[in-house]
Each structure stands twice: as C-alpha cells, then as structure tokens.
Design an enzyme around this catalytic site. Structure first.
Site, short mmCIF file in Angstrom:
data_model
loop_
_atom_site.label_atom_id
_atom_site.label_comp_id
_atom_site.label_asym_id
_atom_site.label_seq_id
_atom_site.Cartn_x
_atom_site.Cartn_y
_atom_site.Cartn_z
N ARG A 48 0.89 -1.19 0.00
CA ARG A 48 0.00 0.00 0.00
C ARG A 48 0.91 1.22 0.00
O ARG A 48 1.69 1.41 0.94
CB ARG A 48 -0.92 -0.01 1.22
CG ARG A 48 -1.63 1.31 1.40
CD ARG A 48 -2.77 1.25 2.38
NE ARG A 48 -3.93 0.59 1.82
CZ ARG A 48 -5.18 0.76 2.24
NH1 ARG A 48 -5.42 1.58 3.24
NH2 ARG A 48 -6.17 0.11 1.69
N HIS B 250 -7.14 0.95 -6.73
CA HIS B 250 -7.42 0.09 -5.57
C HIS B 250 -8.10 -1.18 -6.11
O HIS B 250 -9.28 -1.43 -5.87
CB HIS B 250 -8.33 0.84 -4.60
CG HIS B 250 -8.34 0.29 -3.21
ND1 HIS B 250 -7.60 -0.81 -2.82
CD2 HIS B 250 -9.04 0.66 -2.09
CE1 HIS B 250 -7.82 -1.06 -1.54
NE2 HIS B 250 -8.69 -0.19 -1.09
N GLN C 108 -9.98 -3.84 -3.86
CA GLN C 108 -11.27 -3.31 -3.40
C GLN C 108 -12.34 -3.53 -4.48
O GLN C 108 -13.43 -4.02 -4.19
CB GLN C 108 -11.12 -1.80 -3.12
CG GLN C 108 -12.41 -1.12 -2.70
CD GLN C 108 -12.83 -1.51 -1.29
OE1 GLN C 108 -12.05 -1.41 -0.37
NE2 GLN C 108 -14.08 -1.95 -1.13
N ASP D 174 -17.14 7.39 -2.26
CA ASP D 174 -15.89 7.25 -1.50
C ASP D 174 -15.58 8.61 -0.90
O ASP D 174 -16.21 9.63 -1.26
CB ASP D 174 -14.77 6.78 -2.45
CG ASP D 174 -13.43 6.57 -1.73
OD1 ASP D 174 -13.44 6.38 -0.49
OD2 ASP D 174 -12.38 6.59 -2.41
N CYS E 90 -16.45 2.03 0.02
CA CYS E 90 -15.31 1.17 0.35
C CYS E 90 -14.89 1.35 1.82
O CYS E 90 -14.27 0.46 2.38
CB CYS E 90 -14.14 1.47 -0.57
SG CYS E 90 -13.58 3.18 -0.47
N ARG F 250 -13.86 -8.33 1.48
CA ARG F 250 -12.43 -8.12 1.25
C ARG F 250 -11.67 -9.39 1.64
O ARG F 250 -10.76 -9.82 0.95
CB ARG F 250 -11.90 -6.93 2.09
CG ARG F 250 -12.51 -5.57 1.81
CD ARG F 250 -12.21 -5.06 0.42
NE ARG F 250 -10.81 -5.08 0.08
CZ ARG F 250 -9.90 -4.15 0.43
NH1 ARG F 250 -10.28 -3.10 1.11
NH2 ARG F 250 -8.63 -4.26 0.07
N1 CP Z 1 -11.38 0.11 1.99
C1 CP Z 1 -10.13 0.04 2.46
O1 CP Z 1 -9.17 -0.21 1.74
O2 CP Z 1 -10.03 0.24 3.80
P1 CP Z 1 -8.66 0.41 4.62
O3 CP Z 1 -8.05 1.71 4.16
O4 CP Z 1 -9.08 0.45 6.05
O5 CP Z 1 -7.78 -0.75 4.30
N1 NVA Z 2 -9.76 6.87 -1.92
C1 NVA Z 2 -9.44 6.46 -0.58
C2 NVA Z 2 -9.72 5.00 -0.42
C3 NVA Z 2 -9.49 4.49 0.98
C4 NVA Z 2 -9.72 3.00 1.09
C5 NVA Z 2 -7.99 6.77 -0.29
O1 NVA Z 2 -7.14 6.54 -1.14
O2 NVA Z 2 -7.70 7.25 0.81
#
Ligand code: CP
Ligand code: NVA
Length: 298
Positions: free
Chosen positions: A92, A119, A122, A214, A254, A282
């Site tokens: 990540r 993502h 997701q 989102d 999400c 997930r």
């Molecule tokens: N939706 C999602 O990726 O959540 P987190 O940021 O908590 O992993």
């Molecule tokens: N768009 C958001 C998604 C979080 C799961 C971010 O990147 O923070």
C-alpha cells in the site's frame, strides 16, 4: 486493474464465492506474505492478514516507520531483500510508481493494496458483493458519485471488463482522467456495456441499481480537505439523491466513511446499505487472489 483479463477477473469473483462458502482451506502451507504499508489501513490489513492465516500461511506486517521505503532503503533494495524471505509482497503506497517499481524489481509477486492510482483488490471485492446481491454483474447499472480517484478508476475498469454500465459523477476539476475513461470504454465495448462521465449526480443516479461513493479527500490529500468539501457539496449521497435510484437500489462505500460528508448516516446505516458486506468480502476476495498467485497451476 488491467493486469487481469476479464476472464481472470470473473474467475476470481467465482472463486471467492466458493471460498466464502467455506471451501478450499489450508492452501498455503509454509507460504509467507509481507504487508508493506506506507499508509494506514483497517480492512485491507486485517483481511490480508487473516486470509493468509486462514489459508495456512504466515503474514508479516511491515509499518512505514520500520522500513522507510525509499528513505532508509531504496525501493529496489527492499524488493530484492523481501523476495529472499517471502513468497508475495502486498504493498500500500502513496505513489503508484512505488508499487510499479516494487513489481519490476521483486522476484516474487507484488499485489497493489492501494496506490494513488488504483485500488484493484477493493474493486474485485465490491463486484463479488454486487454479484451476491444482484445475482449477476452484466447489465447492472452502477452510479459512482464523488471523486474520480483510485477507487473510481479501478471500479470503472472492472465495470468495463465485467459488462456493468457505470456512470461516474464528479465536479469538473475532480473528474475521472481521460486515459482511464478511454481504457474503460474500450473494455466496455467488448463486454457490451457503457461508461459515462457527468457532472450531474442526479442524472448519474437516475435508475441506478447500485450507488457508490468514496471519501472526498483521499489519504495523502489532507491539505486539500477544505477546498474539496466545498467542491463536492452537491455530491453528497443522501436520502434525496438515493430516491432517484431504481427501487431496491443498493448503497456501497469502500470505507472509511465520513458521516455527513460524502454520505449521510441515514444512507450509510439504512436498509439499502451493503457496506459491511463489502468489508467482509475483502477477506474472501483476498483469499481468492492469494490462492491464484501462490498456488501453482496443475
Ligand atoms: N477500503 C479500504 O481499503 O479500507 P482500509 O483503508 O481500512 O484498508
Ligand atoms: N480513496 C481512498 C480509499 C481508501 C480506502 C484513499 O485513497 O484514501
């Protein structure tokens, strides 16, 4: 997202359904997975960690402070070192270039667990959730209301692959980029579906089977919060907006969600909301992804 073919994406969704029903346990004995995270996480971290354990493997979480990716050590050096220890790196990152460089230099598989660009894990879990609730994917009408961000990008590409009709409504300055729209439309042309971009949230939601939003401010954009709150004012998913959707329309997010900003608590906690099914899925999708990557084909 487009590292997967439409067939592979479809197979992952079907495999995750089987895994959710309790099939295929202990598939990864002695396999190790590193979670290399530059940003916070609840769902992604917990679901990957549990997915590896439930499949019989071993998972290591590596925090940003410990590794100092690109600071304490270069990205290629981290990739090469981890490749000597683990069978897969789940990353990540802030910049998509970092996960691309990890993938280029590691000798083991690298999974994108969220970058500023995409993502994909997701989106796969989300489509598993839609498949469960609607009984199908092709022909479903999905409205995404909000920022043309990483989540919107992966959803649009996967929608194109799986024959979902998607409409993305965003303020002009935050709309989904043209490269993604063109790629999603090319995929949708083969699947017989459509990808529409608009600045009108009501037009987007009109007749939709699923309404998705989102956060307006993604991780790494916190300094833009005030400007974004103003720009997205018209794009809140609330009861009035949901009333334009099809009867029995579903609400998805999400998460993490910001109650009273991109969605009201009424909608998030309402009968149409399937956000916690999404969160649960997930786990099932991560199992399908890991099995696909770590179990050699016969
Ligand atoms: N939706 C999602 O990726 O959540 P987190 O940021 O908590 O992993
Ligand atoms: N768009 C958001 C998604 C979080 C799961 C971010 O990147 O923070």
């Amino acid at each position: 997202m487009v590292d997967l073919s439409p067939d592979e994406a479809g197979q992952l969704i079907e495999q995750a359904l089987v895994m959710k029903q309790g099939g295929m346990r202990c598939l990864l004995p002695w396999r190790s997975v590193a979670l290399l995270f530059e940003k916070p996480s609840l769902r992604t971290r917990v679901s990957f960690d549990l997915a590896v354990s439930q499949l019989g493997g071993h998972c290591l979480y590596l925090s940003p402070q410990e590794v100092g990716l690109g600071q304490r050590e270069s990205v290629p050096d981290v990739a090469r070192v981890l490749s000597r220890y683990v069978d897969c790196i789940v990353a990540r990152v802030f910049s998509h270039e970092t996960v691309a460089l990890l993938a280029e230099t590691a000798t083991v598989s690298v999974i994108n667990a969220l970058s500023d660009l995409e993502h994909p894990c997701q989106a796969l879990a989300d489509f598993l959730t839609i498949r469960e609730h609607k009984g199908r994917l092709a022909g479903v009408r999905l409205a995404y209301v909000g920022d043309g961000n990483n989540v919107a990008r992966s959803l649009s590409l996967l929608a194109g692959m799986m024959g979902i009709d998607i409409v993305i409504a965003s303020p002009e300055e935050y709309r989904l980029d043209d490269v993604t729209v063109t790629s999603a439309r090319r995929l949708a042309a083969s699947a017989g579906s459509s990808v529409v971009v608009t600045e009108d949230p009501v037009a987007a939601v009109n007749g939709a089977d699923v309404v998705y939003t989102d956060t307006w401010t993604s991780m790494g954009q916190e300094h833009e919060t005030t400007v974004r709150r103003k720009a997205f004012e018209r794009f809140q998913v609330n009861g009035t907006l949901m009333a334009h959707a099809a009867p029995n329309a579903l609400f998805m997010h999400c998460m993490p969600a910001h109650h009273g900003e991109e969605v009201t608590s009424e909608v998030l906690n309402g009968e149409s909301s399937i956000v916690f099914d999404q969160a649960e899925n997930r786990l099932h999708m991560q199992k399908a992804i890991l099995s696909q990557i770590l179990i050699p084909a016969d």
